[in-house]
Design a protein around this motif. Structure first.
Motif, PDB file in Angstrom:
ATOM      1  N   ALA A 149       0.840  -1.195   0.000  1.00  0.00           N
ATOM      2  CA  ALA A 149       0.000   0.000   0.000  1.00  0.00           C
ATOM      3  C   ALA A 149       0.876   1.247   0.000  1.00  0.00           C
ATOM      4  N   PRO A 150       0.381   2.376  -0.509  1.00  0.00           N
ATOM      5  CA  PRO A 150       1.161   3.616  -0.467  1.00  0.00           C
ATOM      6  C   PRO A 150       1.515   4.004   0.968  1.00  0.00           C
ATOM      7  N   VAL A 151       2.728   4.463   1.160  1.00  0.00           N
ATOM      8  CA  VAL A 151       3.171   4.981   2.456  1.00  0.00           C
ATOM      9  C   VAL A 151       3.347   6.489   2.310  1.00  0.00           C
ATOM     10  N   ILE A 152       2.490   7.237   2.976  1.00  0.00           N
ATOM     11  CA  ILE A 152       2.510   8.691   2.895  1.00  0.00           C
ATOM     12  C   ILE A 152       3.292   9.247   4.081  1.00  0.00           C
ATOM     13  N   PRO A 153       4.436   9.897   3.851  1.00  0.00           N
ATOM     14  CA  PRO A 153       5.184  10.495   4.968  1.00  0.00           C
ATOM     15  C   PRO A 153       4.520  11.794   5.406  1.00  0.00           C
ATOM     16  N   VAL A 154       4.450  11.992   6.709  1.00  0.00           N
ATOM     17  CA  VAL A 154       3.828  13.201   7.266  1.00  0.00           C
ATOM     18  C   VAL A 154       4.745  13.779   8.335  1.00  0.00           C
ATOM     19  N   ALA A 155       5.042  15.066   8.217  1.00  0.00           N
ATOM     20  CA  ALA A 155       5.826  15.768   9.236  1.00  0.00           C
ATOM     21  C   ALA A 155       4.937  16.789   9.916  1.00  0.00           C
ATOM     22  N   GLN A 156       5.153  16.964  11.210  1.00  0.00           N
ATOM     23  CA  GLN A 156       4.383  17.981  11.932  1.00  0.00           C
ATOM     24  C   GLN A 156       5.267  18.691  12.946  1.00  0.00           C
ATOM     25  N   TRP A 157       4.881  19.914  13.202  1.00  0.00           N
ATOM     26  CA  TRP A 157       5.650  20.786  14.091  1.00  0.00           C
ATOM     27  C   TRP A 157       4.688  21.801  14.699  1.00  0.00           C
ATOM     28  N   GLY A 158       4.891  22.141  15.948  1.00  0.00           N
ATOM     29  CA  GLY A 158       4.076  23.160  16.595  1.00  0.00           C
ATOM     30  C   GLY A 158       3.391  22.662  17.843  1.00  0.00           C
ATOM     31  N   ALA A 159       2.880  21.432  17.818  1.00  0.00           N
ATOM     32  CA  ALA A 159       2.265  20.880  19.026  1.00  0.00           C
ATOM     33  C   ALA A 159       3.281  20.799  20.150  1.00  0.00           C
ATOM     34  N   ASN A 160       4.538  20.506  19.803  1.00  0.00           N
ATOM     35  CA  ASN A 160       5.610  20.404  20.789  1.00  0.00           C
ATOM     36  C   ASN A 160       5.945  21.743  21.435  1.00  0.00           C
ATOM     37  N   LEU A 161       5.616  22.837  20.758  1.00  0.00           N
ATOM     38  CA  LEU A 161       5.863  24.167  21.333  1.00  0.00           C
ATOM     39  C   LEU A 161       4.841  24.497  22.408  1.00  0.00           C
ATOM     40  N   ALA A 162       3.662  23.905  22.286  1.00  0.00           N
ATOM     41  CA  ALA A 162       2.620  24.105  23.298  1.00  0.00           C
ATOM     42  C   ALA A 162       2.711  23.064  24.404  1.00  0.00           C
ATOM     43  N   MET A 163       3.042  21.832  24.021  1.00  0.00           N
ATOM     44  CA  MET A 163       3.130  20.735  24.980  1.00  0.00           C
ATOM     45  C   MET A 163       4.393  19.935  24.678  1.00  0.00           C
ATOM     46  N   PRO A 164       5.523  20.367  25.223  1.00  0.00           N
ATOM     47  CA  PRO A 164       6.786  19.668  24.948  1.00  0.00           C
ATOM     48  C   PRO A 164       6.736  18.227  25.447  1.00  0.00           C
ATOM     49  N   PRO A 165       7.460  17.327  24.800  1.00  0.00           N
ATOM     50  CA  PRO A 165       7.457  15.932  25.258  1.00  0.00           C
ATOM     51  C   PRO A 165       8.053  15.808  26.649  1.00  0.00           C
ATOM     52  N   TYR A 166       7.360  15.051  27.479  1.00  0.00           N
ATOM     53  CA  TYR A 166       7.819  14.759  28.834  1.00  0.00           C
ATOM     54  C   TYR A 166       7.908  15.994  29.733  1.00  0.00           C
ATOM     55  N   ALA A 167       7.246  17.088  29.316  1.00  0.00           N
ATOM     56  CA  ALA A 167       7.286  18.297  30.139  1.00  0.00           C
ATOM     57  C   ALA A 167       6.305  18.181  31.294  1.00  0.00           C
ATOM     58  N   LYS A 168       6.626  18.848  32.387  1.00  0.00           N
ATOM     59  CA  LYS A 168       5.690  18.909  33.499  1.00  0.00           C
ATOM     60  C   LYS A 168       4.597  19.915  33.158  1.00  0.00           C
ATOM     61  N   GLU A 169       3.505  19.851  33.919  1.00  0.00           N
ATOM     62  CA  GLU A 169       2.325  20.666  33.614  1.00  0.00           C
ATOM     63  C   GLU A 169       2.652  22.144  33.532  1.00  0.00           C
ATOM     64  N   ASN A 170       3.547  22.636  34.396  1.00  0.00           N
ATOM     65  CA  ASN A 170       3.826  24.073  34.407  1.00  0.00           C
ATOM     66  C   ASN A 170       4.640  24.535  33.197  1.00  0.00           C
ATOM     67  N   LYS A 171       5.013  23.610  32.327  1.00  0.00           N
ATOM     68  CA  LYS A 171       5.736  23.996  31.126  1.00  0.00           C
ATOM     69  C   LYS A 171       4.841  24.060  29.898  1.00  0.00           C
ATOM     70  N   PHE A 172       3.550  23.740  30.057  1.00  0.00           N
ATOM     71  CA  PHE A 172       2.626  23.853  28.940  1.00  0.00           C
ATOM     72  C   PHE A 172       2.455  25.315  28.583  1.00  0.00           C
ATOM     73  N   SER A 173       2.360  25.616  27.304  1.00  0.00           N
ATOM     74  CA  SER A 173       2.270  27.005  26.860  1.00  0.00           C
ATOM     75  C   SER A 173       1.349  27.106  25.651  1.00  0.00           C
ATOM     76  N   PHE A 174       0.089  27.455  25.893  1.00  0.00           N
ATOM     77  CA  PHE A 174      -0.887  27.560  24.815  1.00  0.00           C
ATOM     78  C   PHE A 174      -1.040  28.985  24.277  1.00  0.00           C
ATOM     79  N   PHE A 175      -0.580  29.972  25.035  1.00  0.00           N
ATOM     80  CA  PHE A 175      -0.686  31.357  24.597  1.00  0.00           C
ATOM     81  C   PHE A 175       0.693  32.017  24.674  1.00  0.00           C
TER      82      PHE A 175
END
Length: 250
Positions: A149-175
């Motif tokens: 079957a076709p394999v479609i590569p997908v890249a994404q960026w930006g969610a990590n700026l709001a919710m970094p991987p493995y960050a604690k709650e006080n590091k979330f930044s939505f605004f």
């Protein structure tokens, strides 16, 4: 699954998820024309935030082809969430058990039924310090070679700026509002692998081709060059174990 068959449960999930996504984030979506209109296919996506499943899911929902994710089996027992996961046809992954291979078989069967199955080839959130894709597992390549079957590569960026991987709650930044960028590329050319035996070496090479396509798309989104050497989590952990063993003998 065609563009017209989304179903009740996926529409319900969209009703719940889309309003906060539209409120909290801006969007930069590109490459929707590369999502097949019909037939089974695979998407291979980089993973840098717990939030990016919603970012990518929103993108693909709007193409009319909904993805089937491989999700931890424990989530299916979570009140409310479990009902939505089952209703939308997500695939439970039973890690470290006799049922572990069942998720792979279910993914292949879904693709063969004409659905889209979304793979995070890295298997977990990236540990790369620069947030680039890590060395991946070979499951996505194995599924591609079985289904062709076709394999479609997908890249994404930006969610990590709001919710970094493995960050604690006080590091979330939505605004201020972050932009969720998603870029889907054309199918990865894997024809040279299809007539070969699926040896570990061939699967590794096919996986590297898929990850190279994802990384190239991410370079385009970020407008910068990825490191020459891919972060290898297994090798890093092996080095850590060797170091701990050496220190323990001193």
């Amino acid at each position: 699954m065609s563009r017209r068959r989304i179903g009740f449960w996926y529409r319900l999930a969209a009703v719940i998820a889309k309003p906060p996504l539209l409120l909290l984030f801006k969007r930069d979506w590109r490459g929707m024309e590369n999502i097949p209109a019909d037939g089974g296919f695979i998407t291979a996506i980089n993973h840098n935030s717990y939030l990016d499943m919603f970012s990518y899911g929103h993108f693909q929902y709007n193409t009319g082809r909904v993805p089937r994710f491989l999700a931890k089996a424990a989530l299916f027992k979570t009140p409310g969430i479990g009902i939505l996961l089952k209703g939308t046809g997500q695939i439970p992954v039973y890690r470290e058990s006799t049922n572990a291979f069942g998720a792979f078989r279910a993914a292949v069967a879904a693709v063969e039924r004409g659905e889209c199955v979304a793979f995070y080839p890295e298997g977990t959130l990236t540990r790369d310090p620069g947030m680039w894709p890590m060395t991946a597992k070979t499951g996505v390549a194995r599924a591609a070679m079985l289904t062709k079957a076709p394999v479609i590569p997908v890249a994404q960026w930006g969610a990590n700026l709001a919710m970094p991987p493995y960050a604690k709650e006080n590091k979330f930044s939505f605004f201020p509002r972050k932009t969720l960028q998603v870029l889907a590329g054309p199918p990865v050319d894997l024809d040279r692998f299809y007539e070969q035996e699926a040896t570990p070496e061939v699967l590794k090479e096919a996986t590297e081709a898929i990850m190279a396509a994802i990384t190239a798309l991410l370079e385009e989104l970020r407008d910068e060059k990825a490191p020459d050497n891919t972060y290898d989590l297994r090798e890093i952990r092996a080095q850590q174990r060797r170091k701990a063993a050496e220190e323990g003998t001193k």
